[in-house]
Design an enzyme around this catalytic site. Structure first.
Site, PDB file in Angstrom:
ATOM      1  N   ASP A  21       0.894  -1.318   0.085  1.00  0.00           N
ATOM      2  CA  ASP A  21       0.094   0.154  -0.053  1.00  0.00           C
ATOM      3  C   ASP A  21       0.774   1.112  -0.043  1.00  0.00           C
ATOM      4  O   ASP A  21       2.055   1.027  -0.562  1.00  0.00           O
ATOM      5  CB  ASP A  21      -1.095   0.062   1.233  1.00  0.00           C
ATOM      6  CG  ASP A  21      -2.198   0.699   1.139  1.00  0.00           C
ATOM      7  OD1 ASP A  21      -2.335   2.089   0.590  1.00  0.00           O
ATOM      8  OD2 ASP A  21      -3.371  -0.009   1.040  1.00  0.00           O
ATOM      9  N   HIS A  60       2.359   1.846  -3.112  1.00  0.00           N
ATOM     10  CA  HIS A  60       1.455   2.877  -3.773  1.00  0.00           C
ATOM     11  C   HIS A  60       2.340   4.277  -3.585  1.00  0.00           C
ATOM     12  O   HIS A  60       1.368   5.435  -3.925  1.00  0.00           O
ATOM     13  CB  HIS A  60       0.092   2.867  -3.188  1.00  0.00           C
ATOM     14  CG  HIS A  60      -0.710   1.496  -3.360  1.00  0.00           C
ATOM     15  ND1 HIS A  60      -1.864   1.516  -2.865  1.00  0.00           N
ATOM     16  CD2 HIS A  60      -0.305   0.460  -4.218  1.00  0.00           C
ATOM     17  CE1 HIS A  60      -2.316   0.062  -3.450  1.00  0.00           C
ATOM     18  NE2 HIS A  60      -1.287  -0.325  -4.074  1.00  0.00           N
TER      19      HIS A  60
END
Length: 514
Positions: free
Chosen positions: A326, A349
């Site tokens: 993430d 991310h």
């Protein structure tokens, strides 16, 4: 009689030599030379690698307390031992509190007991020594009654003792993989709360054993264990898992390491890997330093943010490597004065501010700088994301000197963020203003720039300077042009590719002031 005479003569000579000895003279003249009693060295070998004063191995607190003032110093001229340092310091090793360190036995109580004693002593060090693997259940190391400047150390090197700012972590701490240890679900595994001056340092590992929560295939587990093979042979029986175990785990996934309500927090040198969810979180903290930290989880591990900041101010994150599933670094509401530099991110991310304003909440973020960082194989590069319906503002943000490689969308503002559920259109929004992008270069695989701002509250003060983003040739069929919607700002230089969609000037809409 001849023998008696010889004996008298020998006694006379011995007495004469004794009489002329300088120390004897000093004693007779009242000049007694006081010598400090010689005890054991300050660091003596024990099971944990380093022992305590006088080699006291009893389980009482006094036996675990190391005091410099109780120890001898180096020999001085004249054969004396000088007491040059009257300072005090204390080291509390978890091995001296009954920890087995074999990766199978529950060592939670030993950690709690060591902390209970270290908590009472200012500038103390709680030692998690190298060469051992500790199985620890969810635990909270809490104040506010603790003394200040406690160090949680994962390894101990006598050449790097800093008793004024002591947890030393050099061994490995593993989370349990049984569902019973987690009850109905917990939000964190290792937690430090309401402390003033807390340091976690060392070369050790915090292993969340998150794959049991991710429900991954055996092939992925093998890949994961290959990247964290150190000392795995000591804990193989505790890391065995199967699909049946994964089904039993609670739906609430814990953060591996969390700090709450603390000030003067330092985390340096350690590795945090395979967290069930976020790896390292700071919530409601002031004055935070993170350096030399390694975060490692597979790129497809769900919701495994690297570092998460919320309601925290005066934060520095530097010289850190993050690989996760993430956001490498997530900055949430209430954060200001955050400086991130020399951080490598990927997979993951990217660096994200938000999502902010969920469920019509107010969010305020300001004065954030991200510089001298690299990103490889990430979903986004530098991103601001807000939910529709929120309020508040994001302002004073600087992204500079960033190198991207094979990043899907390097530069992004998304005021229509939605995590996959159906999201309703809302007119209110978190205001975004004063965002600067400088010297961002590298390759992208889908869209170089994506600015999607609110119709009712457009983004303002967006500036771009020296943006050079080249499409990765292998992805040429899936490429998009730069996209802008309701975004006002200025191009300081020409860009690659050209960003013609940016609106010049300022929006007439009023931004919400936090």
């Amino acid at each position: 009689m001849g023998n008696v005479g010889n004996l008298v003569f020998i006694i006379f000579i011995a007495f004469f030599v004794w009489f002329l000895n300088p120390d004897t003279c000093n004693a007779r003249e009242g000049k007694l030379l006081l010598q400090r009693k010689v005890t054991k060295p300050i660091i003596s070998e024990t099971k944990s690698g380093f022992g305590h004063v006088g080699s006291r191995h009893n389980r009482g607190g006094a036996g675990r307390l190391m005091r410099e003032s109780d120890t001898a110093q180096a020999d001085q001229p004249g054969g004396t031992v000088a007491a040059e340092n009257d300072g005090k310091s204390a080291i509390f090793s978890v091995l001296d509190y009954g920890a087995r360190g074999n990766g199978n036995t529950d060592d939670t109580k030993a950690f709690e007991a060591a902390w209970a004693d270290a908590c009472k002593v200012a500038a103390s060090t709680m030692l998690v020594p190298s060469g051992s693997v500790f199985l620890v259940k969810p635990v909270s190391f809490s104040g506010p009654d603790c003394e200040s400047n406690i160090v949680f150390q994962n390894n101990f090197d006598t050449s790097d003792v800093n008793f004024s700012n002591p947890l030393q972590l050099d061994g490995k701490i593993m989370a349990p993989t049984s569902s019973e240890a987690w009850g109905s679900g917990l939000l964190q595994w290792l937690e430090f709360t309401k402390l003033k001056g807390i340091t976690i340092r060392g070369s050790g590992i915090i292993d969340g054993q998150g794959s049991i929560w991710w429900n991954k295939s055996p092939a992925t587990n093998e890949l994961e264990s290959a990247s964290s093979s150190e000392k795995e042979s000591n804990s193989s029986s505790s890391t065995e898992m199967n699909n049946e175990d994964a089904v039993k785990m609670p739906s609430t996934k814990p953060t591996a390491l969390r700090f709450y309500g603390s000030s003067d927090v330092t985390v340096t040198g350690i590795t945090i890997q395979s967290s069930p969810q976020t790896h390292l979180k700071f919530d409601d903290c002031v004055t935070v330093q993170v350096s030399g930290v390694h975060v490692s989880s597979p790129g497809d591990s769900p919701n495994t943010d690297g570092i998460h900041l919320q309601n925290s101010q005066d934060v520095v994150i530097r010289n850190t490597n993050i690989a996760c599933g993430d956001d490498c670094i997530s900055i949430q509401t209430g954060c200001s004065g955050v400086f991130i530099h020399s951080v490598n991110c990927g997979p993951g991310h990217g660096f994200s501010i938000g999502g902010l304003g969920r469920d019509n909440t107010k969010a305020c973020v300001s004065n954030i700088t991200v510089s001298d960082t690299t990103m490889h194989d990430t979903l986004t590069g530098v991103r601001i994301k807000t939910w529709q319906g929120g309020s508040g503002s994001v302002q004073g943000i600087m992204f500079s000197n960033i190198q991207v490689s094979e990043v899907k969308i390097p530069i992004m503002i998304d005021q229509f963020y939605c995590d996959g559920n159906k999201c309703q259109n809302e007119t209110s929004a978190v205001a975004v203003s004063g965002i600067s992008y400088q010297n961002i270069k590298g390759t992208y695989t889908e869209t170089p720039v994506h600015f999607a701002c609110s119709d009712s509250l457009p983004c303002t003060g967006v500036t771009l300077n020296t943006i050079e983003l080249e499409a990765l040739e292998l992805q040429s069929k899936n490429l998009n042009e730069p996209f802008c919607w309701q975004t006002y700002g200025e191009l300081k230089t020409t860009t690659t590719p050209p960003i013609d969609c940016l609106k010049m000037g300022k929006s007439s809409s009023n931004s919400f002031q936090c």
